[in-house]
Write a protein that holds these residues in place. Structure first.
Motif, PDB file in Angstrom:
ATOM      1  N   LEU A  41       0.822  -1.213   0.000  1.00  0.00           N
ATOM      2  CA  LEU A  41       0.000   0.000   0.000  1.00  0.00           C
ATOM      3  C   LEU A  41       0.852   1.258   0.000  1.00  0.00           C
ATOM      4  O   LEU A  41       0.451   2.286  -0.555  1.00  0.00           O
ATOM      5  CB  LEU A  41      -0.974  -0.024   1.178  1.00  0.00           C
ATOM      6  CG  LEU A  41      -2.007  -1.154   1.113  1.00  0.00           C
ATOM      7  CD1 LEU A  41      -2.887  -1.157   2.356  1.00  0.00           C
ATOM      8  CD2 LEU A  41      -2.850  -1.055  -0.146  1.00  0.00           C
ATOM      9  N   LEU A  42       2.025   1.190   0.584  1.00  0.00           N
ATOM     10  CA  LEU A  42       2.948   2.319   0.516  1.00  0.00           C
ATOM     11  C   LEU A  42       3.371   2.549  -0.931  1.00  0.00           C
ATOM     12  O   LEU A  42       3.398   3.691  -1.404  1.00  0.00           O
ATOM     13  CB  LEU A  42       4.176   2.062   1.391  1.00  0.00           C
ATOM     14  CG  LEU A  42       5.189   3.198   1.433  1.00  0.00           C
ATOM     15  CD1 LEU A  42       5.828   3.261   2.795  1.00  0.00           C
ATOM     16  CD2 LEU A  42       6.235   3.074   0.355  1.00  0.00           C
ATOM     17  N   ARG A  43       3.667   1.483  -1.657  1.00  0.00           N
ATOM     18  CA  ARG A  43       4.042   1.628  -3.071  1.00  0.00           C
ATOM     19  C   ARG A  43       2.907   2.264  -3.870  1.00  0.00           C
ATOM     20  O   ARG A  43       3.139   3.127  -4.722  1.00  0.00           O
ATOM     21  CB  ARG A  43       4.438   0.276  -3.657  1.00  0.00           C
ATOM     22  CG  ARG A  43       5.728  -0.264  -3.075  1.00  0.00           C
ATOM     23  CD  ARG A  43       6.282  -1.441  -3.851  1.00  0.00           C
ATOM     24  NE  ARG A  43       5.378  -2.534  -4.086  1.00  0.00           N
ATOM     25  CZ  ARG A  43       5.215  -3.589  -3.281  1.00  0.00           C
ATOM     26  NH1 ARG A  43       5.889  -3.677  -2.146  1.00  0.00           N
ATOM     27  NH2 ARG A  43       4.377  -4.558  -3.607  1.00  0.00           N
ATOM     28  N   GLN A  44       1.676   1.866  -3.588  1.00  0.00           N
ATOM     29  CA  GLN A  44       0.520   2.473  -4.273  1.00  0.00           C
ATOM     30  C   GLN A  44       0.436   3.961  -3.970  1.00  0.00           C
ATOM     31  O   GLN A  44       0.161   4.780  -4.856  1.00  0.00           O
ATOM     32  CB  GLN A  44      -0.776   1.782  -3.857  1.00  0.00           C
ATOM     33  CG  GLN A  44      -0.930   0.402  -4.408  1.00  0.00           C
ATOM     34  CD  GLN A  44      -2.199  -0.282  -3.899  1.00  0.00           C
ATOM     35  OE1 GLN A  44      -2.983   0.289  -3.142  1.00  0.00           O
ATOM     36  NE2 GLN A  44      -2.394  -1.527  -4.303  1.00  0.00           N
ATOM     37  N   ASP A  45       0.672   4.330  -2.714  1.00  0.00           N
ATOM     38  CA  ASP A  45       0.621   5.734  -2.329  1.00  0.00           C
ATOM     39  C   ASP A  45       1.733   6.526  -3.013  1.00  0.00           C
ATOM     40  O   ASP A  45       1.512   7.651  -3.473  1.00  0.00           O
ATOM     41  CB  ASP A  45       0.722   5.872  -0.805  1.00  0.00           C
ATOM     42  CG  ASP A  45       0.424   7.283  -0.365  1.00  0.00           C
ATOM     43  OD1 ASP A  45      -0.763   7.616  -0.193  1.00  0.00           O
ATOM     44  OD2 ASP A  45       1.394   8.078  -0.222  1.00  0.00           O
ATOM     45  N   LEU A  46       2.910   5.964  -3.098  1.00  0.00           N
ATOM     46  CA  LEU A  46       4.031   6.623  -3.766  1.00  0.00           C
ATOM     47  C   LEU A  46       3.693   6.911  -5.231  1.00  0.00           C
ATOM     48  O   LEU A  46       3.927   8.014  -5.731  1.00  0.00           O
ATOM     49  CB  LEU A  46       5.288   5.759  -3.668  1.00  0.00           C
ATOM     50  CG  LEU A  46       6.512   6.295  -4.391  1.00  0.00           C
ATOM     51  CD1 LEU A  46       7.165   7.394  -3.562  1.00  0.00           C
ATOM     52  CD2 LEU A  46       7.506   5.185  -4.641  1.00  0.00           C
ATOM     53  N   LEU A  47       3.104   5.935  -5.902  1.00  0.00           N
ATOM     54  CA  LEU A  47       2.720   6.141  -7.301  1.00  0.00           C
ATOM     55  C   LEU A  47       1.617   7.186  -7.429  1.00  0.00           C
ATOM     56  O   LEU A  47       1.604   7.983  -8.368  1.00  0.00           O
ATOM     57  CB  LEU A  47       2.298   4.815  -7.934  1.00  0.00           C
ATOM     58  CG  LEU A  47       3.421   3.788  -8.058  1.00  0.00           C
ATOM     59  CD1 LEU A  47       2.875   2.444  -8.503  1.00  0.00           C
ATOM     60  CD2 LEU A  47       4.516   4.277  -8.986  1.00  0.00           C
ATOM     61  N   ALA A  48       0.700   7.214  -6.463  1.00  0.00           N
ATOM     62  CA  ALA A  48      -0.338   8.250  -6.464  1.00  0.00           C
ATOM     63  C   ALA A  48       0.275   9.634  -6.264  1.00  0.00           C
ATOM     64  O   ALA A  48      -0.143  10.608  -6.896  1.00  0.00           O
ATOM     65  CB  ALA A  48      -1.380   7.960  -5.384  1.00  0.00           C
ATOM     66  N   GLU A  49       1.277   9.732  -5.403  1.00  0.00           N
ATOM     67  CA  GLU A  49       1.978  11.013  -5.191  1.00  0.00           C
ATOM     68  C   GLU A  49       2.648  11.481  -6.473  1.00  0.00           C
ATOM     69  O   GLU A  49       2.752  12.673  -6.714  1.00  0.00           O
ATOM     70  CB  GLU A  49       3.033  10.881  -4.084  1.00  0.00           C
ATOM     71  CG  GLU A  49       2.492  10.957  -2.691  1.00  0.00           C
ATOM     72  CD  GLU A  49       2.015  12.349  -2.295  1.00  0.00           C
ATOM     73  OE1 GLU A  49       2.558  13.372  -2.768  1.00  0.00           O
ATOM     74  OE2 GLU A  49       1.086  12.415  -1.485  1.00  0.00           O
ATOM     75  N   ALA A  50       3.111  10.549  -7.284  1.00  0.00           N
ATOM     76  CA  ALA A  50       3.764  10.913  -8.540  1.00  0.00           C
ATOM     77  C   ALA A  50       2.771  11.546  -9.508  1.00  0.00           C
ATOM     78  O   ALA A  50       3.165  12.321 -10.383  1.00  0.00           O
ATOM     79  CB  ALA A  50       4.408   9.688  -9.176  1.00  0.00           C
ATOM     80  N   GLY A  51       1.500  11.225  -9.362  1.00  0.00           N
ATOM     81  CA  GLY A  51       0.466  11.843 -10.194  1.00  0.00           C
ATOM     82  C   GLY A  51       0.675  11.648 -11.688  1.00  0.00           C
ATOM     83  O   GLY A  51       0.433  12.567 -12.465  1.00  0.00           O
ATOM     84  N   PRO A  96       1.504  -0.307 -11.858  1.00  0.00           N
ATOM     85  CA  PRO A  96       1.199   0.550 -13.009  1.00  0.00           C
ATOM     86  C   PRO A  96       1.882   1.905 -12.837  1.00  0.00           C
ATOM     87  O   PRO A  96       2.212   2.300 -11.727  1.00  0.00           O
ATOM     88  CB  PRO A  96      -0.321   0.698 -12.921  1.00  0.00           C
ATOM     89  CG  PRO A  96      -0.609   0.608 -11.462  1.00  0.00           C
ATOM     90  CD  PRO A  96       0.399  -0.380 -10.907  1.00  0.00           C
ATOM     91  N   GLY A  97       2.110   2.584 -13.886  1.00  0.00           N
ATOM     92  CA  GLY A  97       2.687   3.922 -13.791  1.00  0.00           C
ATOM     93  C   GLY A  97       3.912   4.055 -14.672  1.00  0.00           C
ATOM     94  O   GLY A  97       4.380   3.101 -15.286  1.00  0.00           O
ATOM     95  N   ASP A  98       4.431   5.253 -14.703  1.00  0.00           N
ATOM     96  CA  ASP A  98       5.609   5.561 -15.515  1.00  0.00           C
ATOM     97  C   ASP A  98       6.849   5.319 -14.659  1.00  0.00           C
ATOM     98  O   ASP A  98       7.386   6.229 -14.041  1.00  0.00           O
ATOM     99  CB  ASP A  98       5.538   7.012 -15.993  1.00  0.00           C
ATOM    100  CG  ASP A  98       6.635   7.364 -16.985  1.00  0.00           C
ATOM    101  OD1 ASP A  98       7.496   6.497 -17.268  1.00  0.00           O
ATOM    102  OD2 ASP A  98       6.638   8.507 -17.462  1.00  0.00           O
ATOM    103  N   LEU A  99       7.284   4.081 -14.599  1.00  0.00           N
ATOM    104  CA  LEU A  99       8.447   3.688 -13.804  1.00  0.00           C
ATOM    105  C   LEU A  99       9.669   3.641 -14.702  1.00  0.00           C
ATOM    106  O   LEU A  99       9.652   3.013 -15.759  1.00  0.00           O
ATOM    107  CB  LEU A  99       8.213   2.321 -13.157  1.00  0.00           C
ATOM    108  CG  LEU A  99       6.959   2.232 -12.297  1.00  0.00           C
ATOM    109  CD1 LEU A  99       6.723   0.803 -11.844  1.00  0.00           C
ATOM    110  CD2 LEU A  99       7.068   3.157 -11.104  1.00  0.00           C
ATOM    111  N   ARG A 100      10.729   4.305 -14.259  1.00  0.00           N
ATOM    112  CA  ARG A 100      11.947   4.363 -15.059  1.00  0.00           C
ATOM    113  C   ARG A 100      13.123   3.869 -14.226  1.00  0.00           C
ATOM    114  O   ARG A 100      13.334   4.337 -13.112  1.00  0.00           O
ATOM    115  CB  ARG A 100      12.184   5.777 -15.544  1.00  0.00           C
ATOM    116  CG  ARG A 100      11.026   6.239 -16.411  1.00  0.00           C
ATOM    117  CD  ARG A 100      11.287   7.530 -17.072  1.00  0.00           C
ATOM    118  NE  ARG A 100      10.096   7.980 -17.780  1.00  0.00           N
ATOM    119  CZ  ARG A 100      10.031   9.130 -18.415  1.00  0.00           C
ATOM    120  NH1 ARG A 100      11.075   9.933 -18.441  1.00  0.00           N
ATOM    121  NH2 ARG A 100       8.923   9.474 -19.037  1.00  0.00           N
ATOM    122  N   CYS A 101      13.844   2.935 -14.790  1.00  0.00           N
ATOM    123  CA  CYS A 101      14.935   2.289 -14.083  1.00  0.00           C
ATOM    124  C   CYS A 101      16.269   2.660 -14.714  1.00  0.00           C
ATOM    125  O   CYS A 101      16.442   2.530 -15.927  1.00  0.00           O
ATOM    126  CB  CYS A 101      14.733   0.772 -14.111  1.00  0.00           C
ATOM    127  SG  CYS A 101      16.013  -0.146 -13.263  1.00  0.00           S
TER     128      CYS A 101
END
Length: 134
Positions: A25-35, A53-58
């Motif tokens: 759930l912390l990971r979900q919140d982090l992605l939500a913060e990224a907007g 899901p989201g725009d993750l860049r490694c």
């Protein structure tokens, strides 16, 4: 860039090259913060977000690649060298004490706490989110 990190009550981030927790759930919140903006991280952290899901860049040099307003998730990389150029800091506090050998550079002198929230995680009954700006 906005620095994002998870810390325990003593500022610990990592112990013996292992993360302290893997809260979903912390990971979900982090992605939500990224907007919808990119979230940068290295290969160590990317495994944690493999199905997210989201725009993750490694990239191993992720702090150097992040643009203005983009999140950089620090787990096994010391964020201290990047604080001077960061626009913001997003801290997730576990509200527990874990063994640690990598620490977040606290206190955040020159930074202002602009928002603080608590939420229940999947592995922690209370996680505190703090948002800082200059």
């Amino acid at each position: 860039m906005i620095i994002a990190a998870c810390i325990d009550d003593r500022g610990g981030m990592l112990f013996n090259r292992r993360r302290q927790s893997q809260d979903r759930l912390l990971r979900q919140d982090l992605l939500a913060e990224a907007g919808g903006r990119p979230v940068w991280m290295n290969g160590y952290s990317a495994r944690l977000f493999a199905d997210a899901p989201g725009d993750l860049r490694c990239a191993e040099d992720f702090p150097r690649r992040a643009g203005a307003g983009e999140l950089c998730f620090f787990e096994d990389v010391d964020p201290a060298p990047y604080l001077a150029e960061a626009e913001g800091v997003l801290l997730y506090r576990w509200n527990r004490r874990y063994p640690a050998d990598r620490y977040f550079p606290l206190p955040l002198e020159g930074w202002h706490l602009v928002r603080q929230e608590e939420f229940a995680g999947s592995s922690h009954e209370k996680i505190t989110k703090e948002v800082y700006t200059r």
